[in-house]
Scaffold this motif. Structure first.
Motif, PDB file in Angstrom:
ATOM      1  N   PHE A  82      -3.317  14.474   2.480  1.00  0.00           N
ATOM      2  CA  PHE A  82      -3.514  13.187   3.130  1.00  0.00           C
ATOM      3  C   PHE A  82      -2.367  12.241   2.783  1.00  0.00           C
ATOM      4  O   PHE A  82      -1.763  12.330   1.715  1.00  0.00           O
ATOM      5  CB  PHE A  82      -4.815  12.512   2.640  1.00  0.00           C
ATOM      6  CG  PHE A  82      -6.056  13.337   2.808  1.00  0.00           C
ATOM      7  CD1 PHE A  82      -6.381  14.321   1.887  1.00  0.00           C
ATOM      8  CD2 PHE A  82      -6.911  13.111   3.874  1.00  0.00           C
ATOM      9  CE1 PHE A  82      -7.539  15.079   2.028  1.00  0.00           C
ATOM     10  CE2 PHE A  82      -8.077  13.858   4.018  1.00  0.00           C
ATOM     11  CZ  PHE A  82      -8.384  14.833   3.097  1.00  0.00           C
ATOM     12  N   TYR A 119      -2.198   7.964   2.791  1.00  0.00           N
ATOM     13  CA  TYR A 119      -2.865   6.694   2.984  1.00  0.00           C
ATOM     14  C   TYR A 119      -1.840   5.565   2.847  1.00  0.00           C
ATOM     15  O   TYR A 119      -0.853   5.691   2.121  1.00  0.00           O
ATOM     16  CB  TYR A 119      -3.953   6.467   1.923  1.00  0.00           C
ATOM     17  CG  TYR A 119      -5.234   7.219   2.157  1.00  0.00           C
ATOM     18  CD1 TYR A 119      -5.381   8.540   1.742  1.00  0.00           C
ATOM     19  CD2 TYR A 119      -6.315   6.607   2.795  1.00  0.00           C
ATOM     20  CE1 TYR A 119      -6.573   9.227   1.957  1.00  0.00           C
ATOM     21  CE2 TYR A 119      -7.506   7.287   3.000  1.00  0.00           C
ATOM     22  CZ  TYR A 119      -7.619   8.596   2.581  1.00  0.00           C
ATOM     23  OH  TYR A 119      -8.803   9.272   2.799  1.00  0.00           O
ATOM     24  N   GLN A 165      -1.583   1.269   2.066  1.00  0.00           N
ATOM     25  CA  GLN A 165      -2.286   0.092   1.573  1.00  0.00           C
ATOM     26  C   GLN A 165      -1.403  -1.136   1.787  1.00  0.00           C
ATOM     27  O   GLN A 165      -0.370  -1.280   1.134  1.00  0.00           O
ATOM     28  CB  GLN A 165      -2.626   0.241   0.096  1.00  0.00           C
ATOM     29  CG  GLN A 165      -3.454  -0.904  -0.458  1.00  0.00           C
ATOM     30  CD  GLN A 165      -3.746  -0.729  -1.934  1.00  0.00           C
ATOM     31  OE1 GLN A 165      -2.944  -0.196  -2.686  1.00  0.00           O
ATOM     32  NE2 GLN A 165      -4.925  -1.165  -2.369  1.00  0.00           N
ATOM     33  N   GLY A 181      -3.296  -6.737  -0.386  1.00  0.00           N
ATOM     34  CA  GLY A 181      -4.631  -7.319  -0.344  1.00  0.00           C
ATOM     35  C   GLY A 181      -5.652  -6.528   0.436  1.00  0.00           C
ATOM     36  O   GLY A 181      -6.762  -7.007   0.674  1.00  0.00           O
ATOM     37  N   GLN A 182      -5.295  -5.325   0.810  1.00  0.00           N
ATOM     38  CA  GLN A 182      -6.198  -4.508   1.625  1.00  0.00           C
ATOM     39  C   GLN A 182      -6.602  -3.236   0.890  1.00  0.00           C
ATOM     40  O   GLN A 182      -5.973  -2.835  -0.091  1.00  0.00           O
ATOM     41  CB  GLN A 182      -5.506  -4.113   2.936  1.00  0.00           C
ATOM     42  CG  GLN A 182      -5.044  -5.280   3.779  1.00  0.00           C
ATOM     43  CD  GLN A 182      -6.200  -6.095   4.313  1.00  0.00           C
ATOM     44  OE1 GLN A 182      -7.204  -5.552   4.768  1.00  0.00           O
ATOM     45  NE2 GLN A 182      -6.092  -7.405   4.237  1.00  0.00           N
ATOM     46  N   GLY A 183      -7.649  -2.595   1.410  1.00  0.00           N
ATOM     47  CA  GLY A 183      -8.001  -1.269   0.935  1.00  0.00           C
ATOM     48  C   GLY A 183      -7.053  -0.249   1.526  1.00  0.00           C
ATOM     49  O   GLY A 183      -6.048  -0.590   2.160  1.00  0.00           O
ATOM     50  N   LEU A 184      -7.344   1.011   1.333  1.00  0.00           N
ATOM     51  CA  LEU A 184      -6.477   2.078   1.820  1.00  0.00           C
ATOM     52  C   LEU A 184      -6.900   2.516   3.205  1.00  0.00           C
ATOM     53  O   LEU A 184      -8.092   2.636   3.499  1.00  0.00           O
ATOM     54  CB  LEU A 184      -6.520   3.282   0.870  1.00  0.00           C
ATOM     55  CG  LEU A 184      -5.564   3.241  -0.315  1.00  0.00           C
ATOM     56  CD1 LEU A 184      -6.012   2.213  -1.332  1.00  0.00           C
ATOM     57  CD2 LEU A 184      -5.452   4.613  -0.949  1.00  0.00           C
ATOM     58  N   LEU A 186      -6.261   5.569   6.173  1.00  0.00           N
ATOM     59  CA  LEU A 186      -5.731   6.906   6.383  1.00  0.00           C
ATOM     60  C   LEU A 186      -4.676   6.897   7.477  1.00  0.00           C
ATOM     61  O   LEU A 186      -4.912   6.415   8.579  1.00  0.00           O
ATOM     62  CB  LEU A 186      -6.861   7.852   6.770  1.00  0.00           C
ATOM     63  CG  LEU A 186      -6.468   9.305   7.002  1.00  0.00           C
ATOM     64  CD1 LEU A 186      -6.031   9.951   5.681  1.00  0.00           C
ATOM     65  CD2 LEU A 186      -7.628  10.098   7.612  1.00  0.00           C
ATOM     66  N   GLU A 194       2.285  -0.088   0.455  1.00  0.00           N
ATOM     67  CA  GLU A 194       2.325   0.995  -0.519  1.00  0.00           C
ATOM     68  C   GLU A 194       1.698   2.230   0.104  1.00  0.00           C
ATOM     69  O   GLU A 194       0.666   2.150   0.773  1.00  0.00           O
ATOM     70  CB  GLU A 194       1.586   0.618  -1.801  1.00  0.00           C
ATOM     71  CG  GLU A 194       1.766   1.630  -2.916  1.00  0.00           C
ATOM     72  CD  GLU A 194       1.781   0.988  -4.294  1.00  0.00           C
ATOM     73  OE1 GLU A 194       1.240  -0.117  -4.441  1.00  0.00           O
ATOM     74  OE2 GLU A 194       2.319   1.619  -5.226  1.00  0.00           O
ATOM     75  N   PHE A 240       0.329   6.212  -0.352  1.00  0.00           N
ATOM     76  CA  PHE A 240      -0.224   7.158  -1.311  1.00  0.00           C
ATOM     77  C   PHE A 240      -0.428   8.514  -0.662  1.00  0.00           C
ATOM     78  O   PHE A 240      -1.026   8.619   0.413  1.00  0.00           O
ATOM     79  CB  PHE A 240      -1.582   6.669  -1.835  1.00  0.00           C
ATOM     80  CG  PHE A 240      -1.500   5.435  -2.690  1.00  0.00           C
ATOM     81  CD1 PHE A 240      -1.656   4.183  -2.131  1.00  0.00           C
ATOM     82  CD2 PHE A 240      -1.259   5.542  -4.051  1.00  0.00           C
ATOM     83  CE1 PHE A 240      -1.584   3.043  -2.916  1.00  0.00           C
ATOM     84  CE2 PHE A 240      -1.179   4.411  -4.843  1.00  0.00           C
ATOM     85  CZ  PHE A 240      -1.336   3.159  -4.275  1.00  0.00           C
ATOM     86  N   LEU A 274     -10.764  13.434  -4.053  1.00  0.00           N
ATOM     87  CA  LEU A 274      -9.335  13.297  -3.814  1.00  0.00           C
ATOM     88  C   LEU A 274      -8.583  13.022  -5.104  1.00  0.00           C
ATOM     89  O   LEU A 274      -9.063  12.294  -5.972  1.00  0.00           O
ATOM     90  CB  LEU A 274      -9.072  12.130  -2.851  1.00  0.00           C
ATOM     91  CG  LEU A 274      -8.697  12.492  -1.411  1.00  0.00           C
ATOM     92  CD1 LEU A 274      -9.859  13.179  -0.744  1.00  0.00           C
ATOM     93  CD2 LEU A 274      -8.275  11.271  -0.646  1.00  0.00           C
ATOM     94  N   PHE A 304      -4.985  11.382  -6.158  1.00  0.00           N
ATOM     95  CA  PHE A 304      -3.934  10.565  -5.577  1.00  0.00           C
ATOM     96  C   PHE A 304      -2.648  10.647  -6.377  1.00  0.00           C
ATOM     97  O   PHE A 304      -2.665  10.817  -7.610  1.00  0.00           O
ATOM     98  CB  PHE A 304      -4.369   9.099  -5.517  1.00  0.00           C
ATOM     99  CG  PHE A 304      -5.353   8.795  -4.431  1.00  0.00           C
ATOM    100  CD1 PHE A 304      -6.712   8.977  -4.641  1.00  0.00           C
ATOM    101  CD2 PHE A 304      -4.930   8.351  -3.193  1.00  0.00           C
ATOM    102  CE1 PHE A 304      -7.635   8.708  -3.633  1.00  0.00           C
ATOM    103  CE2 PHE A 304      -5.841   8.067  -2.181  1.00  0.00           C
ATOM    104  CZ  PHE A 304      -7.188   8.247  -2.400  1.00  0.00           C
ATOM    105  N   GLY A 305      -1.533  10.485  -5.675  1.00  0.00           N
ATOM    106  CA  GLY A 305      -0.271  10.249  -6.334  1.00  0.00           C
ATOM    107  C   GLY A 305      -0.181   8.816  -6.809  1.00  0.00           C
ATOM    108  O   GLY A 305      -1.079   8.003  -6.568  1.00  0.00           O
ATOM    109  N   THR A 306       0.922   8.495  -7.467  1.00  0.00           N
ATOM    110  CA  THR A 306       1.078   7.166  -8.052  1.00  0.00           C
ATOM    111  C   THR A 306       1.563   6.128  -7.046  1.00  0.00           C
ATOM    112  O   THR A 306       1.632   4.954  -7.362  1.00  0.00           O
ATOM    113  CB  THR A 306       2.042   7.210  -9.235  1.00  0.00           C
ATOM    114  OG1 THR A 306       3.245   7.846  -8.823  1.00  0.00           O
ATOM    115  CG2 THR A 306       1.433   7.980 -10.396  1.00  0.00           C
ATOM    116  N   GLY A 307       1.894   6.563  -5.847  1.00  0.00           N
ATOM    117  CA  GLY A 307       2.255   5.622  -4.795  1.00  0.00           C
ATOM    118  C   GLY A 307       3.748   5.360  -4.698  1.00  0.00           C
ATOM    119  O   GLY A 307       4.495   5.475  -5.678  1.00  0.00           O
TER     120      GLY A 307
END
Lengths: 113, 111
Positions: free
Chosen positions: A34, A36, A38, A41-44, A46, A88, A90, A101, A103-106
């Motif tokens: 996947f 994602y 971001q 100020g928002q969520g993630l 897809l 950002e 991910f 899931l 996740f990577g560090t972004g």
């Protein structure tokens, strides 16, 4: 151990330039993959996902990603970046028998006009 | 429109306080997750739940607990908040073989 590596912490590009964000994973078998995004100020949200089949996956907002099994990579690309793509990003993997899931560090993308 | 709602956008608490972070989803999803997001560390899974009254530890459960009394609600509890729990907390939910839907996050500061 299962892991996701995004080697680039911060990338800066000019608007209109092409973009490639790198993602490598370590997993026992081919996982689900996947990307994602971001926004501040928002969520993630897809962007796209790979489950099986065609290794080039198209996503929203003009993004695509290519799964390369031999390199354990799933790099995200966009041919022409827009200022609104600053965010950002991910990369994430999920085992085929689990809903969890990793996740990577972004990678933070900055876009200059 | 699908929605995962986290009750607070910003929260400031003192060391030692008990803190509740609430998350509600309206999609009838079985799976719910709590992540924390820290600069340079990405998202790390704290706890998750595949069903009501069910919970499993994620990668960093120490100092946290969870509660899932109803399918739509998944609460994260900090029994005694510490400064190293200052972070952005993200709740997510998913159905079987579905993508994760994320809430907007709660920025928690522990002073």
């Amino acid at each position: 151990a299962q892991s996701v590596t995004q080697p680039d912490i911060h990338i800066t590009v000019s608007e209109g330039a092409s973009l490639e964000l790198r993602c490598n994973y370590s997993y026992g078998a081919t996982p689900y993959l996947f990307w994602y995004v971001q926004s501040p100020g928002q969520g993630l949200q897809l962007l796209l996902k790979y489950f099986s089949g065609d290794t080039l996956v198209q996503g929203i907002k003009g993004f695509e990603a290519e799964f390369k099994r031999s390199q354990s990579s799933f790099n995200l690309r966009k041919p022409s970046v827009h200022w609104s793509d600053a965010a950002e990003y991910f990369c994430a993997v999920e085992g085929r028998n689990t809903d969890k899931l990793i996740f990577g560090t972004g990678t933070r993308l900055q876009v200059f006009p | 429109d699908v929605k995962v709602t986290q009750s607070s956008r910003y929260l400031v608490k003192r060391t030692g306080e008990k803190v509740f972070l609430e998350c509600v989803q309206d999609m009838d999803h079985e799976n719910m997750f709590w992540y924390r997001q820290d600069p340079g560390l990405g998202l790390r899974l704290i706890y998750f739940s595949y069903d009501v009254k069910m919970k499993e530890k994620g990668d960093i459960p120490e100092g946290y607990s969870v509660s899932r009394e109803k399918k739509e609600r998944f609460s994260l509890i900090l029994e005694s908040a510490s400064t190293n729990q200052t972070s952005m907390y993200l709740c997510a939910s998913s159905g079987p073989n579905e993508k994760l839907f994320f809430g907007s996050g709660t920025q928690l500061s522990v002073l």
